[in-house]
Design an enzyme around this catalytic site. Structure first.
Site, PDB file in Angstrom:
ATOM      1  N   GLU A 118       0.739  -1.180  -0.021  1.00  0.00           N
ATOM      2  CA  GLU A 118      -0.184   0.008   0.016  1.00  0.00           C
ATOM      3  C   GLU A 118       0.884   1.331   0.030  1.00  0.00           C
ATOM      4  OE1 GLU A 118      -3.992  -1.669   2.231  1.00  0.00           O
ATOM      5  OE2 GLU A 118      -2.231  -1.094   3.508  1.00  0.00           O
ATOM      6  N   GLY A 161     -12.389  -4.033   2.287  1.00  0.00           N
ATOM      7  CA  GLY A 161     -13.577  -4.863   1.771  1.00  0.00           C
ATOM      8  C   GLY A 161     -14.980  -4.194   1.452  1.00  0.00           C
ATOM      9  N   ILE A 166     -12.493  -9.178   7.613  1.00  0.00           N
ATOM     10  CA  ILE A 166     -14.132  -9.450   7.374  1.00  0.00           C
ATOM     11  C   ILE A 166     -14.338 -10.464   6.152  1.00  0.00           C
ATOM     12  CG2 ILE A 166     -16.608  -8.738   6.971  1.00  0.00           C
ATOM     13  CD1 ILE A 166     -15.307  -7.688   9.854  1.00  0.00           C
ATOM     14  N   MET A 216      -9.002  -2.103   8.517  1.00  0.00           N
ATOM     15  CA  MET A 216      -8.498  -2.461   9.785  1.00  0.00           C
ATOM     16  C   MET A 216      -7.888  -1.236  10.430  1.00  0.00           C
ATOM     17  SD  MET A 216      -7.491  -6.494   9.110  1.00  0.00           S
ATOM     18  CE  MET A 216      -6.988  -6.688  11.020  1.00  0.00           C
ATOM     19  N   GLU A 217      -7.642  -0.111   9.953  1.00  0.00           N
ATOM     20  CA  GLU A 217      -6.886   0.796  10.420  1.00  0.00           C
ATOM     21  C   GLU A 217      -7.635   2.548  10.643  1.00  0.00           C
ATOM     22  OE1 GLU A 217      -5.581  -0.560   7.473  1.00  0.00           O
ATOM     23  OE2 GLU A 217      -4.567  -2.144   9.022  1.00  0.00           O
ATOM     24  N   ASP A 234     -11.811  -6.734  -2.153  1.00  0.00           N
ATOM     25  CA  ASP A 234     -12.770  -8.041  -1.958  1.00  0.00           C
ATOM     26  C   ASP A 234     -13.929  -7.447  -1.562  1.00  0.00           C
ATOM     27  OD1 ASP A 234     -12.872  -8.459   1.208  1.00  0.00           O
ATOM     28  OD2 ASP A 234     -10.832  -7.629   0.710  1.00  0.00           O
TER      29      ASP A 234
HETATM   30  N1  ADE Z   1      -8.898  -4.886   3.863  1.00  0.00           N
HETATM   31  C1  ADE Z   1      -9.213  -5.388   2.725  1.00  0.00           C
HETATM   32  N2  ADE Z   1     -10.296  -6.278   2.725  1.00  0.00           N
HETATM   33  C2  ADE Z   1     -10.712  -6.348   4.030  1.00  0.00           C
HETATM   34  C3  ADE Z   1     -11.499  -7.115   4.369  1.00  0.00           C
HETATM   35  N3  ADE Z   1     -12.356  -7.891   4.252  1.00  0.00           N
HETATM   36  N4  ADE Z   1     -11.784  -6.826   6.069  1.00  0.00           N
HETATM   37  C4  ADE Z   1     -10.860  -6.189   6.642  1.00  0.00           C
HETATM   38  N5  ADE Z   1      -9.844  -5.575   6.092  1.00  0.00           N
HETATM   39  C5  ADE Z   1      -9.911  -5.335   4.750  1.00  0.00           C
END
Ligand code: ADE
Length: 237
Positions: free
Chosen positions: A12, A78, A155, A175-176, A199
């Protein structure tokens, strides 16, 4: 003053670090901060590591040691809202911790006792600049904005995804971002989160995440550079 740019994973930030010229490095608390110029404007780029504690610590260091004027969080996410597809860009209007839970004490999901707000608003000016940059580079149909939720969890289930959509009206999860937004809010530093969907946060997520991260980040880097250019030009006027 420099703009701080945080990405959790190497993929990233490596493109942005490669684009820095000239560049110098400083290590604080095990994190390497790359200072240099991006599109002729001063920035500090750093890989925070994954998760909210890493991101929070990294944000505070950017503020205390590097006196950044604003913080941009870049990376993948996600998709939670069905309108976002893999490869789409999301600009945060707000960020929330989806895994902060004191509901048994009567608080709303995500609410942090003692804070006036737990839904941290992105800086309106930076957000507008980010949206304009994403729309012009990535196209309006593939650019969205909304509430980004963060937690120390990847997730990967339809059920969890549905809960995040219903509980927080979230557009995507990562996540941040909320940790960065939380620290930026406490320090009154403007922040923006720009994410690209890797995703769909369901059972296909782990495979898609691995398949798409490297492929989609270059497009997001272009947007990040345009934000730095426009925001710095506005601030220097
Ligand atoms: N970053 C990218 N995809 C993610 C997901 N499914 N859950 C949490 N962080 C992510």
């Amino acid at each position: 003053m420099a703009i701080g740019i945080i990405g959790a994973m190497k993929a990233e930030v490596e493109g942005l670090i490669q684009a820095l010229a000239p560049v110098s490095q400083t290590t604080v608390a095990g994190l390497t901060f790359f200072q240099g110029e991006l599109v002729n404007h001063p920035v500090v780029v750093v890989q925070s590591g994954v998760g909210k504690v890493n991101a929070a610590m990294c944000t505070q260091i950017l503020i205390d040691h590097f006196s950044v004027s604003a913080i941009i969080n870049t990376g993948v996410a996600g998709g939670i809202n069905p309108k976002v597809a893999i490869g789409d860009v999301v600009i945060a209007t707000h960020a929330m911790h989806h895994d902060f839970d004191v509901t048994v004490l009567g608080y709303d999901p995500g609410a942090i006792p003692s804070l006036e707000t737990s839904c941290f608003e992105a800086d309106p000016n930076l957000r507008q600049i980010a949206l304009a940059a994403a729309c012009s580079i990535h196209g309006d149909k593939r650019t969205h904005s909304g509430i980004i939720v963060s937690g120390d969890q990847f997730i990967a289930s339809t059920e969890r995804k549905k809960t995040l959509a219903q509980t927080f009206n979230a557009i995507c999860a990562e996540m941040e971002g909320a940790a960065i937004a939380h620290v930026a809010y406490l320090n009154q530093v403007p922040y923006s989160i720009i994410r690209i969907i890797s995703d769909q946060a369901d059972s296909t997520a782990p495979a898609d995440f691995h398949a798409f991260v490297a492929q989609i980040i270059p497009g997001l880097n272009q947007i990040a550079m345009e934000i730095v250019r426009t925001y710095s030009d506005c601030s220097n006027r």
